[in-house]
Design a protein around this motif. Structure first.
Motif, PDB file in Angstrom:
ATOM      1  N   LEU A 112       0.828  -1.206   0.000  1.00  0.00           N
ATOM      2  CA  LEU A 112       0.000   0.000   0.000  1.00  0.00           C
ATOM      3  C   LEU A 112       0.864   1.258   0.000  1.00  0.00           C
ATOM      4  O   LEU A 112       0.504   2.267  -0.616  1.00  0.00           O
ATOM      5  CB  LEU A 112      -0.938  -0.004   1.209  1.00  0.00           C
ATOM      6  CG  LEU A 112      -2.119  -0.972   1.087  1.00  0.00           C
ATOM      7  CD1 LEU A 112      -2.828  -1.124   2.425  1.00  0.00           C
ATOM      8  CD2 LEU A 112      -3.103  -0.479   0.026  1.00  0.00           C
ATOM      9  N   ALA A 115       2.036   1.585  -3.533  1.00  0.00           N
ATOM     10  CA  ALA A 115       0.925   1.946  -4.417  1.00  0.00           C
ATOM     11  C   ALA A 115       0.565   3.415  -4.326  1.00  0.00           C
ATOM     12  O   ALA A 115       0.110   4.015  -5.310  1.00  0.00           O
ATOM     13  CB  ALA A 115      -0.295   1.092  -4.087  1.00  0.00           C
ATOM     14  N   ASP A 124      -3.074  -0.448  -8.596  1.00  0.00           N
ATOM     15  CA  ASP A 124      -4.028   0.659  -8.583  1.00  0.00           C
ATOM     16  C   ASP A 124      -5.457   0.127  -8.713  1.00  0.00           C
ATOM     17  O   ASP A 124      -5.680  -1.053  -8.970  1.00  0.00           O
ATOM     18  CB  ASP A 124      -3.720   1.627  -9.734  1.00  0.00           C
ATOM     19  CG  ASP A 124      -4.185   3.047  -9.423  1.00  0.00           C
ATOM     20  OD1 ASP A 124      -4.793   3.236  -8.351  1.00  0.00           O
ATOM     21  OD2 ASP A 124      -3.942   3.941 -10.244  1.00  0.00           O
ATOM     22  N   LYS A 128      -5.933  -2.113  -5.338  1.00  0.00           N
ATOM     23  CA  LYS A 128      -5.654  -1.324  -4.138  1.00  0.00           C
ATOM     24  C   LYS A 128      -6.791  -1.436  -3.127  1.00  0.00           C
ATOM     25  O   LYS A 128      -6.565  -1.512  -1.920  1.00  0.00           O
ATOM     26  CB  LYS A 128      -5.416   0.137  -4.510  1.00  0.00           C
ATOM     27  CG  LYS A 128      -4.878   0.984  -3.358  1.00  0.00           C
ATOM     28  CD  LYS A 128      -4.858   2.463  -3.684  1.00  0.00           C
ATOM     29  CE  LYS A 128      -3.863   2.760  -4.781  1.00  0.00           C
ATOM     30  NZ  LYS A 128      -3.746   4.234  -5.022  1.00  0.00           N
TER      31      LYS A 128
END
Length: 296
Positions: A112, A115, A124, A128
């Protein structure tokens, strides 16, 4: 691995581990709610940009806190190679469960952080969101584990109370809210985000109330347990008692509650850094008092 060496580093481990898990949970849950209610009218591009910057910082700082907490645990074991036995020779113990939960939390936190700090196509969108759901679930497990680890120690009467699990859980969640609000306060674009954080402040008030109730149950159970008499006697020592009253009750619950409530009533964000720093100090004091009085 059934025996734990509850040394001074464990206090830092319990505090940082709980606070990092709380921050991961708060950020994941906030992010899922943020994008679920997303509309062009409500979420201006500046707000979305500021929110992504906040997520990148929270996940990165949370990951660092988690790594430091794990380092504290490993060094406290005196024989760091013993930590590997939890993975290579797993046994059904709270320590094993915690080790796996922390490892998964670290992996999710890393993904995370990457990302949100870097633009990585395959991390993404929907991927995510899935990572955030998993992170929220794993964070709940880690926050609960910090209390279960102590409550499962039947040889320590002070800790062998399941109200301690609830107390550490809500304390970790409260610490997580404080970590997120502090990062929110100091990053660029803070004005937009602080308006959006008001529901989080309200949730913090509810968390502090639940922490206070859990503390009351834990104190009552401890004071009425003859086996915990030695721990209670140590707690009543003037130095320790002042830490418990001023640190745990005052700084951990009452002062943050009053300042958070004042901030919401007057729509003033200036109390956030004071309130949340005090809250984190109180959270550390809680773990200090519980661990020190338990291993007297």
């Amino acid at each position: 691995m059934e025996t734990s060496f509850f040394g001074s580093l464990v206090i830092a481990y319990l505090f940082l581990g709980g606070a990092s898990a709380g921050a991961f949970f708060v950020m994941s849950a906030w992010s899922l709610g943020f994008y679920r209610s997303d509309t062009a009218a409500r979420h201006h591009i500046r707000l979305r940009t500021a929110f992504k910057a906040l997520k990148g910082r929270v996940y990165t700082i949370g990951l660092i806190m988690l790594a430091v907490s794990l380092a504290c645990l490993v060094f406290d074991l005196q024989y760091p190679d013993r930590a590997l036995l939890l993975f290579f020779r797993p046994r059904p113990t709270p320590m094993t469960f915690g080790a796996y939960a922390l490892a998964v939390e670290a992996i999710l936190g890393l993904l995370l952080a990457l990302a949100n700090v870097f633009k990585i196509p395959f991390l993404d969108g929907r991927v995510k969101r899935v990572l955030e759901v998993l992170c929220a679930i794993c964070s709940i497990a880690v926050m609960g584990y910090t209390g279960v680890l102590l409550a499962s120690q039947a040889a320590v009467p002070l800790w062998h109370e399941w109200s301690l699990v609830a107390l550490f859980f809500f304390s970790a969640l409260s610490s997580g809210v404080s970590v997120v609000l502090l990062i929110d306060y100091f990053i660029q674009g803070q004005t937009l985000l602080l308006r959006a954080a008001r529901p989080l402040q309200k949730a913090h008030l509810a968390c502090l109330v639940l922490e206070g109730i859990s503390l009351a149950f834990f104190v009552h159970a401890t004071l009425t347990k003859p086996a915990a008499a030695n721990s209670v006697a140590l707690l009543m020592d003037p130095a320790m008692l002042s830490t418990a009253v001023v640190g745990v009750i005052g700084m951990g619950i009452l002062v943050p509650f009053a300042l958070e409530l004042n901030s919401l009533m007057h729509k003033d964000c200036r109390t956030i850094p004071v309130s949340d720093v005090i809250c984190l100090i109180g959270s550390f004091c809680l773990r200090y008092c519980v661990v020190i009085c338990g291993v007297h």
